[in-house]
Design an enzyme around this catalytic site. Sequence first.
Site, PDB file in Angstrom:
ATOM      1  N   SER A 136      -8.578   4.774   3.755  1.00 11.70           N
ATOM      2  CA  SER A 136      -7.819   5.539   4.754  1.00 11.70           C
ATOM      3  C   SER A 136      -6.876   6.594   4.259  1.00 11.70           C
ATOM      4  O   SER A 136      -7.229   7.473   4.116  1.00 11.70           O
ATOM      5  CB  SER A 136      -6.910   4.345   5.457  1.00 11.70           C
ATOM      6  OG  SER A 136      -6.461   4.886   6.600  1.00 11.70           O
ATOM      7  N   ASN A 158       3.032   4.433  13.465  1.00 13.24           N
ATOM      8  CA  ASN A 158       2.202   5.329  12.570  1.00 13.24           C
ATOM      9  C   ASN A 158       1.091   6.216  13.210  1.00 13.24           C
ATOM     10  O   ASN A 158       0.398   6.807  12.278  1.00 13.24           O
ATOM     11  CB  ASN A 158       1.759   4.607  11.349  1.00 13.24           C
ATOM     12  CG  ASN A 158       1.019   3.583  11.439  1.00 13.24           C
ATOM     13  OD1 ASN A 158       0.275   3.878  12.584  1.00 13.24           O
ATOM     14  ND2 ASN A 158       0.772   2.475  10.605  1.00 13.24           N
ATOM     15  N   ARG A 168      12.256  -6.521   6.436  1.00  9.35           N
ATOM     16  CA  ARG A 168      10.934  -7.324   6.489  1.00  9.35           C
ATOM     17  C   ARG A 168      10.534  -7.003   5.086  1.00  9.35           C
ATOM     18  O   ARG A 168      10.514  -5.821   4.538  1.00  9.35           O
ATOM     19  CB  ARG A 168      10.106  -6.735   7.429  1.00  9.35           C
ATOM     20  CG  ARG A 168       9.583  -5.552   7.657  1.00  9.35           C
ATOM     21  CD  ARG A 168       8.464  -5.258   8.679  1.00  9.35           C
ATOM     22  NE  ARG A 168       7.276  -5.936   8.311  1.00  9.35           N
ATOM     23  CZ  ARG A 168       6.263  -5.109   7.621  1.00  9.35           C
ATOM     24  NH1 ARG A 168       6.451  -3.993   7.309  1.00  9.35           N
ATOM     25  NH2 ARG A 168       5.002  -5.845   7.243  1.00  9.35           N
ATOM     26  N   PRO A 169       9.794  -8.009   4.444  1.00  8.47           N
ATOM     27  CA  PRO A 169       9.140  -7.740   3.103  1.00  8.47           C
ATOM     28  C   PRO A 169       7.935  -6.943   3.335  1.00  8.47           C
ATOM     29  O   PRO A 169       7.313  -7.134   4.418  1.00  8.47           O
ATOM     30  CB  PRO A 169       9.028  -9.088   2.625  1.00  8.47           C
ATOM     31  CG  PRO A 169       8.908 -10.034   4.035  1.00  8.47           C
ATOM     32  CD  PRO A 169       9.698  -9.444   4.893  1.00  8.47           C
ATOM     33  N   SER A 170       7.391  -6.193   2.256  1.00 11.70           N
ATOM     34  CA  SER A 170       5.816  -5.542   2.334  1.00 11.70           C
ATOM     35  C   SER A 170       5.124  -6.518   1.964  1.00 11.70           C
ATOM     36  O   SER A 170       5.352  -7.385   1.274  1.00 11.70           O
ATOM     37  CB  SER A 170       6.289  -4.355   1.050  1.00 11.70           C
ATOM     38  OG  SER A 170       5.059  -3.984   0.784  1.00 11.70           O
ATOM     39  N   GLY A 171       4.139  -6.173   2.637  1.00 14.25           N
ATOM     40  CA  GLY A 171       2.835  -6.994   2.641  1.00 14.25           C
ATOM     41  C   GLY A 171       2.006  -6.732   1.375  1.00 14.25           C
ATOM     42  O   GLY A 171       1.498  -7.466   0.819  1.00 14.25           O
ATOM     43  N   THR A 172       2.351  -5.706   0.397  1.00 12.37           N
ATOM     44  CA  THR A 172       1.572  -5.232  -0.573  1.00 12.37           C
ATOM     45  C   THR A 172       2.331  -4.916  -1.772  1.00 12.37           C
ATOM     46  O   THR A 172       1.844  -4.905  -2.809  1.00 12.37           O
ATOM     47  CB  THR A 172       0.851  -3.765  -0.075  1.00 12.37           C
ATOM     48  OG1 THR A 172       1.954  -2.714   0.346  1.00 12.37           O
ATOM     49  CG2 THR A 172       0.052  -3.862   0.890  1.00 12.37           C
TER      50      THR A 172
END
Length: 550
Positions: free
Chosen positions: A68, A380, A503-507
Site C-alpha cells: 500500500s 487518512n 493509543r498504542p501503535s499496532g505495529t
Amino acid sequence: MSDLPVHAIRTLSDQHPKPSHIHFQYGTAGFRTKGDTLDSVMFRVGILAGLRSKKWDGKTIGVMVTASHNPEPDNGVKLVDPRGEMLETSWEAHATALANAQSTDEFIAALDTFTTTMKIDLSKPAKVVYARDTRPSGPALVAALEDGIKAIGAEERDAGVTTTPVLHYLVRAINTKGTKEEYGDDSEEGYLRKLSTAFNKLVAGKPSIPPLVVDCANGVGAKLAKELAEYLGDTLQLIPVNTSTTTPGALNNACGADFVKTQQTLPPSLTSVLKPGQRACSLDGDADRLMYYYLDDRGQFHMLDGDKIAALSAAFIGELTKSAGLDSQIKVGIVQTAYANGGSTKYLSERLPVKCVPTGVKHLHHAAEKFDVGVYFEANGHGTVIFSPQSLEIISAYQPSTPAQSTALNHLINLTEVINQTVGDALSDMLMVEAVLAHKSYSGEEWDSLYVDLPNRLVKVVVADRNIFKTEDAERRLVSPPGIQAKIDELVRRYEGGRAFVRPSGTEDVVRVYAEATVRTQADELAYRVAGLVYDETGGHPAHRPLEFL
C-alpha cells in the site's frame, strides 16, 4: 475425506524455508514487512487461501500482494474473503501461527491440526485469484504464492498487476456471477465499465466538470487512472501525474495520499502543475486511499481528507434518500474513529447518526454494515459506503410517486454502482466525490467550508513496552497504566475546544498522541504536554524525547 497432499507440500515447502530470526504477524493489513523476507510467508499463504476456499465450499478467495502506502522495499500480502471483504478476524491468528512454524515438519503438523480443528473437508475444490502492485519484489513473491496454491491443489487465476480495490471487486464479481446479487463482469474492464457508466449517468446534464489532477504515487493506480480516463472521455478529464511505476525508489516517495496527509502539504512534483482554484487528489501506492486538496487564490494549500470526503458524501446520500421519499425506510449512518476531526463530528452529528469505533478498517467496516447505508472514512482517506442487501432491495423495488422522487432514486441507484462497496477504493471514491461536487456545483473551497477543521497535532512517543497501554471507549480513554487518564483530562481542561487521546501503535513500540484545540499553537502545546506526561509517567524510551512528529 481426503488427506493433506503431504508429499507435494513437503517438496515445495523445502524450497521456501522460513527465516529463523523473524516473527511474522497477520494484522488488519495482512502480513507486511521487508519484501525480501516474505518468501516463506507467501508460500504458506497460498496454501491457507486454498484451505479457506475449501472451507467456503470452493468459493474463490483473493490474495493481494502489496504494501500500500509503505516505501518500496516493503511488501505484504492479505487474503480477501468471498464477498470481497477482509479475511475473517478469527483466521488472522491461524495465518500468524502457520507463518511462524519453524520447519517444514512443524508446518505440516500445524496444517494437520488446523484442518482437523476447523473441520475443513479437503476433498472440496479450491479456487484462488491473486494480483500484485508494481513493487520490484512482486514477481518473486507471486512465484512463491503460486507454489503454495499448487501444493494444496487449488485452481489459480492470475489477475496480474492491478490495484487492491480491483482484486476485491474481482473476488465478489466471480463469486456472485449468475446470481441475483451479480456485482459486475469479473475483469478489470468490467470494473472500469461499471464505474464509468454509473458516473456518466450521475453527471449527465450537469455543467461540464473542470479537469482533475490525479497524483498516482508512482504506483499501480497510474495504470488504472489512465485506463479510467479513456472510459470517462470528455465527461471528466483526468490529468495523471507521478506515473513512473518503473523508476527505482519513486513509489510513494514525496507523493501519494499518505505523504499529503502526514506532511499536510502539496507533493513537490505538483507545485508547477496545480493552479490556484484547481482541484487535485492523491492516491496511495495500491490506490485504496484518497486525499483531495486545492490551492486558494493566494496559493495557500488546503487539504480535504477522509473526514471531508465522509461529510460531503454522507450528507448528499442523506439528502437523496429524503428526496426520493425513502428516509423512513432507509437510515443513513456514519462511522468514525477517535482520529476524526471534532469539526467533522459536530457537522455530521447535526445531520446523521454518528458512531465512533476503534482505529482500523475492519472495525469501521463492521460498524458501517449495521446501518442501512453506512458511510465510513478514516481521516487518512481510506473508506467507502456500504448499502445493506435490504436497502438495495428497497431501492430496486421502490415506486416513486413524483418526477423529483424518480430523479433522486435514479441518482441513488447510480451511486450504488459507482461506489466500490467491498473496500476503500481511491478511484471509485474519487468519482463519488466528483459526482457530488457536480450536483452541488461546489468548488474545492465551497466543499472545504462545509465545516472548519479544528487545528490538530499527532505526536508519537517511543516507549519501552507499548503493551502496558490499554484503552476503552473506542480508544478515546486510557485505562492502563492507571492514573494517567485523569492527568490528561486535567491538561485538556486548560485548552479551549481541547481534546486529546493516547493509543498504542499496532505495529511498533510507540504510543500515538492526538490533540485538538481551537487555536493551532494550543493544539501543538497540548499534544506535546500529553506526550511529555506519557513519557515521564511510563519511563519512555531514554533515547527518545517525545517530540517526534508523525
